[in-house]
Design an enzyme around this catalytic site. Structure first.
Site, PDB file in Angstrom:
ATOM      1  N   THR A  47      -3.950   3.082  -0.840  1.00  0.00           N
ATOM      2  CA  THR A  47      -3.021   3.913  -1.524  1.00  0.00           C
ATOM      3  C   THR A  47      -3.548   4.392  -2.956  1.00  0.00           C
ATOM      4  O   THR A  47      -3.000   5.202  -3.449  1.00  0.00           O
ATOM      5  CB  THR A  47      -1.547   3.043  -1.735  1.00  0.00           C
ATOM      6  OG1 THR A  47      -1.115   2.751  -0.391  1.00  0.00           O
ATOM      7  CG2 THR A  47      -0.447   4.135  -2.068  1.00  0.00           C
ATOM      8  N   TYR A 109     -16.448   1.612  10.160  1.00  0.00           N
ATOM      9  CA  TYR A 109     -17.346   2.129  10.581  1.00  0.00           C
ATOM     10  C   TYR A 109     -18.358   1.486  11.411  1.00  0.00           C
ATOM     11  O   TYR A 109     -18.549   1.608  12.595  1.00  0.00           O
ATOM     12  CB  TYR A 109     -18.111   2.972   9.600  1.00  0.00           C
ATOM     13  CG  TYR A 109     -19.204   4.041  10.144  1.00  0.00           C
ATOM     14  CD1 TYR A 109     -18.771   5.124  10.471  1.00  0.00           C
ATOM     15  CD2 TYR A 109     -20.565   3.471  10.135  1.00  0.00           C
ATOM     16  CE1 TYR A 109     -20.052   6.055  11.181  1.00  0.00           C
ATOM     17  CE2 TYR A 109     -21.520   4.430  10.610  1.00  0.00           C
ATOM     18  CZ  TYR A 109     -21.243   5.436  11.026  1.00  0.00           C
ATOM     19  OH  TYR A 109     -22.096   6.465  11.745  1.00  0.00           O
ATOM     20  N   TYR A 135      -7.414  -7.992   5.312  1.00  0.00           N
ATOM     21  CA  TYR A 135      -6.639  -6.580   5.423  1.00  0.00           C
ATOM     22  C   TYR A 135      -7.095  -6.062   6.985  1.00  0.00           C
ATOM     23  O   TYR A 135      -8.146  -5.674   7.011  1.00  0.00           O
ATOM     24  CB  TYR A 135      -7.031  -5.763   4.418  1.00  0.00           C
ATOM     25  CG  TYR A 135      -6.442  -4.308   4.215  1.00  0.00           C
ATOM     26  CD1 TYR A 135      -5.174  -3.982   5.185  1.00  0.00           C
ATOM     27  CD2 TYR A 135      -7.016  -3.160   3.640  1.00  0.00           C
ATOM     28  CE1 TYR A 135      -4.543  -2.813   5.184  1.00  0.00           C
ATOM     29  CE2 TYR A 135      -6.135  -1.872   3.856  1.00  0.00           C
ATOM     30  CZ  TYR A 135      -5.052  -1.674   4.451  1.00  0.00           C
ATOM     31  OH  TYR A 135      -4.464  -0.462   4.729  1.00  0.00           O
ATOM     32  N   ARG A 140      -7.552   2.727  10.277  1.00  0.00           N
ATOM     33  CA  ARG A 140      -8.263   3.195   9.313  1.00  0.00           C
ATOM     34  C   ARG A 140      -9.612   2.498   9.455  1.00  0.00           C
ATOM     35  O   ARG A 140     -10.744   3.264   8.967  1.00  0.00           O
ATOM     36  CB  ARG A 140      -7.747   2.591   7.772  1.00  0.00           C
ATOM     37  CG  ARG A 140      -6.666   3.049   7.047  1.00  0.00           C
ATOM     38  CD  ARG A 140      -6.836   4.078   6.321  1.00  0.00           C
ATOM     39  NE  ARG A 140      -5.590   4.694   5.497  1.00  0.00           N
ATOM     40  CZ  ARG A 140      -5.447   5.489   4.847  1.00  0.00           C
ATOM     41  NH1 ARG A 140      -6.426   6.219   4.514  1.00  0.00           N
ATOM     42  NH2 ARG A 140      -4.309   6.007   4.299  1.00  0.00           N
ATOM     43  N   LYS A 164      -2.975  -9.151   5.278  1.00  0.00           N
ATOM     44  CA  LYS A 164      -2.250  -7.876   5.251  1.00  0.00           C
ATOM     45  C   LYS A 164      -2.196  -7.231   6.832  1.00  0.00           C
ATOM     46  O   LYS A 164      -3.249  -6.926   6.967  1.00  0.00           O
ATOM     47  CB  LYS A 164      -2.591  -6.799   4.057  1.00  0.00           C
ATOM     48  CG  LYS A 164      -1.847  -5.551   3.979  1.00  0.00           C
ATOM     49  CD  LYS A 164      -2.468  -4.457   3.175  1.00  0.00           C
ATOM     50  CE  LYS A 164      -1.446  -3.274   3.090  1.00  0.00           C
ATOM     51  NZ  LYS A 164      -1.934  -2.359   2.147  1.00  0.00           N
TER      52      LYS A 164
END
Length: 294
Positions: A47, A109, A135, A140, A164
């Site tokens: 963010t 990736y 995370y 993503r 997270k």
């Protein structure tokens, strides 16, 4: 101030129109969040457009925000990359900035398998005494760390202290909460799943919605913890349009637009992120009016 509270705001990073970081604005934002429901601040995450920031910019943000609010709330620094050696090198620099803990993403990736995920986070844990949160955000990264791998890391390294969890997988969140100790913190990484994750053993949320409904998000989490499930449910239902509406297009475009509309020093974006369209801004304005935010 290392206290794992109910709501950690994954804060935006304000930029000037020329693309430089507005550090003074960032401090003002962090102070605003502290006064409006945040128990912690995550700096330079997704963010916060951390992917387009230099190490030097991130380190200054870590330092300035820790100095400004570190005595009031926990400051979490996003240090993760898809390069283990680079992450360790940056983490060593970040240790000196005054932050309380680190967030590190599952390598993107590269898409390591579970052995690779374990080896990556094990290397980070061995390289620092600071607390680390994993995370997990497959949307993503293109890859996912499995619950069993998280549990093994939690058992093997005392400074891997939480996750997270932004995979949307409640089975995984349940397994992690069940099979780790009480001092391992399972945070929802998706605002709209905060209440469901609390119900399976989570402790709170690393939030985007808390930029504009921080007190309400904290009230919902605390109500659940206090055993007032009905109140928590009602708050979840009432503010669900905000929790979902701020993701009407790719994050952080909507929430940064909302903050700008509310007069907060959110500022410009860095390419490849761009400002919200007029249609999106119209939607967000109505969303905030309906929720009583503006």
């Amino acid at each position: 101030m290392l206290t794992f509270g109910n709501v950690i705001t994954a804060m935006i990073t304000p930029f000037y129109e020329d693309g430089s970081v507005n550090y003074e604005g960032a401090v003002k934002l962090a102070q605003y969040y502290c006064e409006n429901g945040s128990d912690g601040i995550l700096v330079a995450g997704t963010t916060g457009e951390g992917a387009t920031m230099t190490e030097e910019e991130k380190l200054k943000l870590f330092t300035d925000i820790s100095a400004a609010v570190g005595d009031k709330v926990m400051v979490m620094a996003n240090v993760g990359t898809n390069n283990t050696a680079q992450t360790i090198e940056f983490m060593k620099k970040a240790e000196k900035t005054g932050v309380d803990c680190f967030l590190a993403i599952v390598p993107y990736y590269n898409k390591p398998n579970q052995d690779g995920c374990y080896a990556h986070f094990a290397a980070l844990a061995k390289a620092t005494d600071m607390p680390i949160l994993i995370y997990n955000v497959p949307g993503r990264t293109g890859g996912k760390i499995e619950a069993a791998t998280v549990v093994k890391l939690a058992h093997d390294f005392k400074n891997i202290v939480g996750i997270k969890e932004a995979s949307g997988d409640l089975n995984a969140a349940t397994t992690i909460a069940r099979d780790t100790d009480d001092d391992f913190y399972v945070y929802s990484g998706e605002d709209n799943l905060t209440l469901p994750i609390l119900s399976v053993g989570g402790c709170g949320v690393i939030s985007v919605a808390s930029h504009i409904i921080g007190k309400e998000m904290n009230e919902m989490v605390q109500a659940y913890k206090d055993g007032d499930i009905k109140k928590a449910m009602e708050l979840h239902q009432k503010y669900l349009p905000v929790m979902t509406g701020i993701f009407c297009t790719v994050n952080p475009t909507p929430i940064k637009a909302c903050c700008n509309m509310l007069g907060l020093p959110a500022g410009a974006f860095r390419l490849p992120m761009v400002d919200a369209s007029p249609k999106v801004k119209e939607f967000l304005t109505q969303m905030m009016k309906d929720a009583g935010v503006m």
